[in-house]
Design a protein around this motif. Structure first.
Motif, PDB file in Angstrom:
ATOM      1  N   ALA A 139      24.825  52.802  27.383  1.00 35.64           N
ATOM      2  CA  ALA A 139      23.389  52.514  27.251  1.00 35.64           C
ATOM      3  C   ALA A 139      22.565  53.699  27.747  1.00 35.64           C
ATOM      4  CB  ALA A 139      23.030  51.250  28.027  1.00 35.64           C
ATOM      5  N   HIS A 140      23.009  54.341  28.822  1.00 36.30           N
ATOM      6  CA  HIS A 140      22.284  55.499  29.351  1.00 36.30           C
ATOM      7  C   HIS A 140      22.365  56.699  28.397  1.00 36.30           C
ATOM      8  CE1 HIS A 140      20.998  53.755  33.057  1.00 36.30           C
ATOM      9  NE2 HIS A 140      22.227  53.478  33.460  1.00 36.30           N
ATOM     10  N   CYS A 170      17.868  59.120  22.774  1.00 32.25           N
ATOM     11  CA  CYS A 170      16.677  58.609  22.075  1.00 32.25           C
ATOM     12  C   CYS A 170      15.390  59.089  22.735  1.00 32.25           C
ATOM     13  CB  CYS A 170      16.714  57.082  22.007  1.00 32.25           C
ATOM     14  SG  CYS A 170      17.943  56.450  20.840  1.00 32.25           S
ATOM     15  N   ALA A 171      15.383  59.161  24.060  1.00 35.08           N
ATOM     16  CA  ALA A 171      14.201  59.676  24.762  1.00 35.08           C
ATOM     17  C   ALA A 171      13.932  61.120  24.355  1.00 35.08           C
ATOM     18  CB  ALA A 171      14.393  59.573  26.270  1.00 35.08           C
ATOM     19  N   GLY A 172      14.990  61.910  24.199  1.00 36.98           N
ATOM     20  CA  GLY A 172      14.840  63.284  23.733  1.00 36.98           C
ATOM     21  C   GLY A 172      14.278  63.353  22.324  1.00 36.98           C
ATOM     22  N   ILE A 173      14.771  62.495  21.439  1.00 40.45           N
ATOM     23  CA  ILE A 173      14.290  62.457  20.052  1.00 40.45           C
ATOM     24  C   ILE A 173      12.818  62.039  20.006  1.00 40.45           C
ATOM     25  CG2 ILE A 173      14.520  61.282  17.822  1.00 40.45           C
ATOM     26  CD1 ILE A 173      17.556  61.039  18.485  1.00 40.45           C
ATOM     27  N   VAL A 231      19.878  46.250  24.896  1.00 38.53           N
ATOM     28  CA  VAL A 231      18.997  47.342  25.303  1.00 38.53           C
ATOM     29  C   VAL A 231      19.206  48.550  24.392  1.00 38.53           C
ATOM     30  CG1 VAL A 231      18.560  49.017  27.155  1.00 38.53           C
ATOM     31  CG2 VAL A 231      18.770  46.585  27.690  1.00 38.53           C
ATOM     32  N   SER A 232      20.443  48.873  24.068  1.00 41.41           N
ATOM     33  CA  SER A 232      20.739  50.011  23.194  1.00 41.41           C
ATOM     34  C   SER A 232      20.124  49.818  21.812  1.00 41.41           C
ATOM     35  CB  SER A 232      22.254  50.211  23.074  1.00 41.41           C
ATOM     36  OG  SER A 232      22.807  50.534  24.332  1.00 41.41           O
ATOM     37  N   ILE A 233      20.248  48.630  21.267  1.00 45.04           N
ATOM     38  CA  ILE A 233      19.657  48.343  19.947  1.00 45.04           C
ATOM     39  C   ILE A 233      18.138  48.473  20.008  1.00 45.04           C
ATOM     40  CG2 ILE A 233      19.257  46.507  18.253  1.00 45.04           C
ATOM     41  CD1 ILE A 233      22.188  45.590  18.906  1.00 45.04           C
ATOM     42  N   LEU A 234      17.525  47.926  21.044  1.00 48.83           N
ATOM     43  CA  LEU A 234      16.067  48.031  21.181  1.00 48.83           C
ATOM     44  C   LEU A 234      15.608  49.478  21.289  1.00 48.83           C
ATOM     45  CD1 LEU A 234      15.329  45.059  23.602  1.00 48.83           C
ATOM     46  CD2 LEU A 234      14.786  45.201  21.154  1.00 48.83           C
ATOM     47  N   VAL A 235      16.352  50.295  22.013  1.00 43.27           N
ATOM     48  CA  VAL A 235      15.997  51.713  22.162  1.00 43.27           C
ATOM     49  C   VAL A 235      16.124  52.434  20.825  1.00 43.27           C
ATOM     50  CG1 VAL A 235      16.752  53.887  23.225  1.00 43.27           C
ATOM     51  CG2 VAL A 235      16.531  51.842  24.619  1.00 43.27           C
ATOM     52  N   ILE A 236      17.152  52.130  20.067  1.00 42.23           N
ATOM     53  CA  ILE A 236      17.338  52.755  18.747  1.00 42.23           C
ATOM     54  C   ILE A 236      16.219  52.336  17.800  1.00 42.23           C
ATOM     55  CG2 ILE A 236      18.837  52.815  16.707  1.00 42.23           C
ATOM     56  CD1 ILE A 236      21.224  52.689  18.733  1.00 42.23           C
ATOM     57  N   VAL A 237      15.848  51.068  17.816  1.00 41.74           N
ATOM     58  CA  VAL A 237      14.746  50.584  16.973  1.00 41.74           C
ATOM     59  C   VAL A 237      13.439  51.256  17.378  1.00 41.74           C
ATOM     60  CG1 VAL A 237      13.341  48.543  16.410  1.00 41.74           C
ATOM     61  CG2 VAL A 237      15.847  48.389  16.380  1.00 41.74           C
TER      62      VAL A 237
END
Length: 173
Positions: A5-6, A12-15, A157-163
Motif C-alpha cells: 500500500a505504501h 501515485c503521489a509522485g504521479i 486503500v490501494s484501489i482508492l489511491v489508484i482511482v
C-alpha cells in the motif's frame, strides 16, 4: 499499512504531483520528463518512514541504520513525524544547489517525489487505528484520522489511491 500500500501510494503521489505541477506545460514535455523521477522518488519516499523497522523493505537493505533507529525510537516513532518529513525534505534537496541543467531538474523531481511519497506514508499510517506521533518529539501522542486496520484495508486503500490518481490525471490533462 503494509509495504504494498505504501509503494502504491508513494508512486501515485509522485504521479499526481508531477501532473499537477506540469500539466499546463505538457507541450514542452516537462510533464513526461518529470513523471519518472517523481514516481521513483515517490516509491522510495513511500517506504522511507519504515526505515525504523529492521524487517521492513528498506530496513532489511539498510539493516544497521534501521536497527539503530528502531532501538532509539521504536517503530512509528521519530520517522513518522512532521519533523522527520521536514528534515528528510531539506537533506534530500541540498544536493540540488550544486547541480545545473537537466541533472538539477531531474534530481529536483526525484527529491520532490521522495517528499510527497513520505507524506503519503504518513497519511496512510495516520489513517490506521494506532496512528502516528505526528508532532514527535514535542508531543508523543499518536494522531489518527480513521480506524483502518493494517493488512485488512490495504487493498481498499490501494484501489482508492489508484482511482484518485487516474481521476487527477483525467482532470489535469
Amino acid at each position: 499499512m503494509k509495504h504494498r500500500a505504501h509503494k502504491i501510494a508513494g508512486t501515485c503521489a509522485g504521479i499526481i504531483t508531477a501532473t499537477a505541477l506540469y500539466s499546463k506545460d505538457i507541450q514542452s514535455g516537462n510533464t513526461l520528463i518529470a513523471v519518472a523521477p517523481m514516481m521513483i522518488g515517490g516509491y522510495i519516499g513511500g517506504l522511507l518512514p519504515d526505515i525504523d523497522h529492521p524487517k521492513s523493505r528498506l530496513g532489511r537493505i539498510f539493516f544497521p541504520i534501521a536497527w539503530v533507529i528502531n532501538k532509539l525510537f521504536g517503530h512509528r516513532g521519530a520517522t513518522h513525524s512532521l519533523l522527520a518529513l521536514i528534515l528528510v525534505s531539506i537533506l534530500i534537496l541540498i544536493p540540488t544547489f550544486s547541480m545545473t541543467g537537466m541533472v538539477a531538474f531531474l534530481y529536483a523531481q526525484f527529491a520532490i517525489g521522495i517528499s510527497v511519497g513520505f507524506v503519503s506514508h504518513l497519511l496512510l499510517d495516520m489513517s490506521t487505528v494506532s496512528g502516528i506521533p505526528l508532532l514527535y518529539p514535542f508531543i508523543r501522542k499518536s494522531f489518527n484520522v480513521a480506524n483502518l486496520k493494517t493488512g485488512k484495508h490495504d487493498a481498499l486503500v490501494s484501489i482508492l489511491v489508484i482511482v484518485l490518481t487516474a481521476t487527477t490525471i483525467y482532470f489535469y490533462v
